[in-house]
Write an enzyme that holds these catalytic residues in place. Structure first.
Site, PDB file in Angstrom:
ATOM      1  N   LYS A  65     -23.756 -30.801   2.990  1.00  0.00           N
ATOM      2  CA  LYS A  65     -22.419 -30.383   2.642  1.00  0.00           C
ATOM      3  C   LYS A  65     -22.598 -28.852   1.954  1.00  0.00           C
ATOM      4  CE  LYS A  65     -20.118 -34.830   2.214  1.00  0.00           C
ATOM      5  NZ  LYS A  65     -19.399 -35.628   1.180  1.00  0.00           N
ATOM      6  N   ARG A  91     -10.655 -30.783   1.911  1.00  0.00           N
ATOM      7  CA  ARG A  91     -12.117 -31.223   1.593  1.00  0.00           C
ATOM      8  C   ARG A  91     -12.295 -30.681   0.108  1.00  0.00           C
ATOM      9  NH1 ARG A  91     -15.743 -32.786   5.677  1.00  0.00           N
ATOM     10  NH2 ARG A  91     -14.751 -32.645   7.745  1.00  0.00           N
ATOM     11  N   HIS A 109      -1.448 -27.902  -4.986  1.00  0.00           N
ATOM     12  CA  HIS A 109      -1.371 -29.219  -5.081  1.00  0.00           C
ATOM     13  C   HIS A 109      -0.196 -29.662  -4.931  1.00  0.00           C
ATOM     14  CE1 HIS A 109      -3.261 -33.358  -5.418  1.00  0.00           C
ATOM     15  NE2 HIS A 109      -2.206 -33.279  -6.387  1.00  0.00           N
TER      16      HIS A 109
HETATM   17  C1  GRF Z   1       0.319 -29.190   1.319  1.00  0.00           C
HETATM   18  O1  GRF Z   1       1.224 -30.244   0.746  1.00  0.00           O
HETATM   19  C2  GRF Z   1      -0.389 -28.938   0.014  1.00  0.00           C
HETATM   20  O2  GRF Z   1       0.319 -29.036  -1.281  1.00  0.00           O
HETATM   21  C3  GRF Z   1      -1.709 -29.785   0.213  1.00  0.00           C
HETATM   22  O3  GRF Z   1      -1.895 -29.957   1.675  1.00  0.00           O
HETATM   23  C4  GRF Z   1      -0.523 -29.514   2.159  1.00  0.00           C
HETATM   24  C5  GRF Z   1      -0.928 -28.690   3.367  1.00  0.00           C
HETATM   25  O4  GRF Z   1       0.297 -28.344   4.283  1.00  0.00           O
HETATM   26  N1  GRF Z   1      -2.872 -29.265  -0.508  1.00  0.00           N
HETATM   27  P1  GRF Z   1       0.486 -27.086   5.281  1.00  0.00           P
HETATM   28  O5  GRF Z   1      -0.965 -27.536   6.171  1.00  0.00           O
HETATM   29  O6  GRF Z   1       0.166 -25.945   4.416  1.00  0.00           O
HETATM   30  O7  GRF Z   1       1.564 -27.135   6.061  1.00  0.00           O
END
Ligand code: GRF
Length: 215
Positions: A65, A91, A109
């Site tokens: 990794k 990841r 997030h």
């Molecule tokens: C979003 O909900 C983000 O918060 C999370 O992964 C999702 C990605 O969505 N980390 P996208 O691929 O940007 O539409």
């Protein structure tokens, strides 16, 4: 001008929101490279449509990794990237990349951290029955969703909300605060002290539901 490298695994709506802000002239930045770990990700189509270079890296073809992240760091450094954006990169980023870009990797997030870290944030929120949720942009450290918080935005949650309804509403907020956090960085307004992020020119007001407020 700020040079961005983006890591993404899926549909890339956050990637799109960043491109849109750049093309609208609101964010003085350019996306130098998209790296994906998923050859079928829709985010690749978005990169093509906007003539952005992309690279598919298959983690299984690396001996470890750490090697995978070393390669990512190399590719980003080769293109002189200033800031790395995790836009739905599924990841946990490891040391070789974090060390290459200290406090220069941002993630979004779909919850108000430190609650509901990890995968399926919106499902965790809906299942828990909380009243207020939201999303968070933070710098990335070695933990999972634990790095210094840059901006958060809140939204009300209804007992009838499901993972899907919540995801849809949260995503709309994500698309506002992620480009904004990048803009704050590009304007040199962010500094990190321990796990606290200071923002130049920002004063706290009680009514903020997006903190800091968009300007
Ligand atoms: C979003 O909900 C983000 O918060 C999370 O992964 C999702 C990605 O969505 N980390 P996208 O691929 O940007 O539409």
């Amino acid at each position: 001008m700020l040079k961005l490298g983006v890591l993404a695994s899926g549909r890339g709506s956050n990637f799109q929101s960043i491109i849109d802000e750049i093309e609208a002239g609101k964010l003085k930045a350019s996306v130098r490279l998209l790296i994906t770990d998923n050859p079928d990700a829709y985010v690749i189509d978005r990169a093509k449509r906007h003539s952005i270079e992309y690279l598919y890296l298959n983690p299984c073809t690396f001996t470890s990794k750490d090697d995978f992240y070393l390669k990512i760091a190399e590719e980003l450094k080769q293109r002189d990237v200033d800031l790395v954006i995790l836009a739905g990169f599924m990841r946990i980023v490891r040391k070789p990349l974090i060390d290459a870009f200290p406090n220069r990797i941002m993630n979004i997030h779909p919850s108000l951290l430190p609650s509901f870290k990890g995968l399926h944030g919106q499902k965790q929120v809906a299942d828990y029955g909380i009243r207020i949720s939201g999303c968070t942009v933070h710098f990335v450290d070695a933990g999972m969703d634990t790095g210094p918080i840059i901006i958060q935005a809140a939204l009300p949650v209804s007992p009838d909300d499901t993972e899907d309804t919540l995801s849809e509403r949260t995503l709309k907020l994500e698309h506002k605060i992620f480009p904004y956090a990048i803009r704050l960085y590009s304007e040199g307004r962010l500094s990190v002290e321990g796990r606290t992020v200071r923002i130049k020119g920002y004063e706290l007001r009680e009514e903020f539901i997006i903190n800091p407020p968009l300007s």
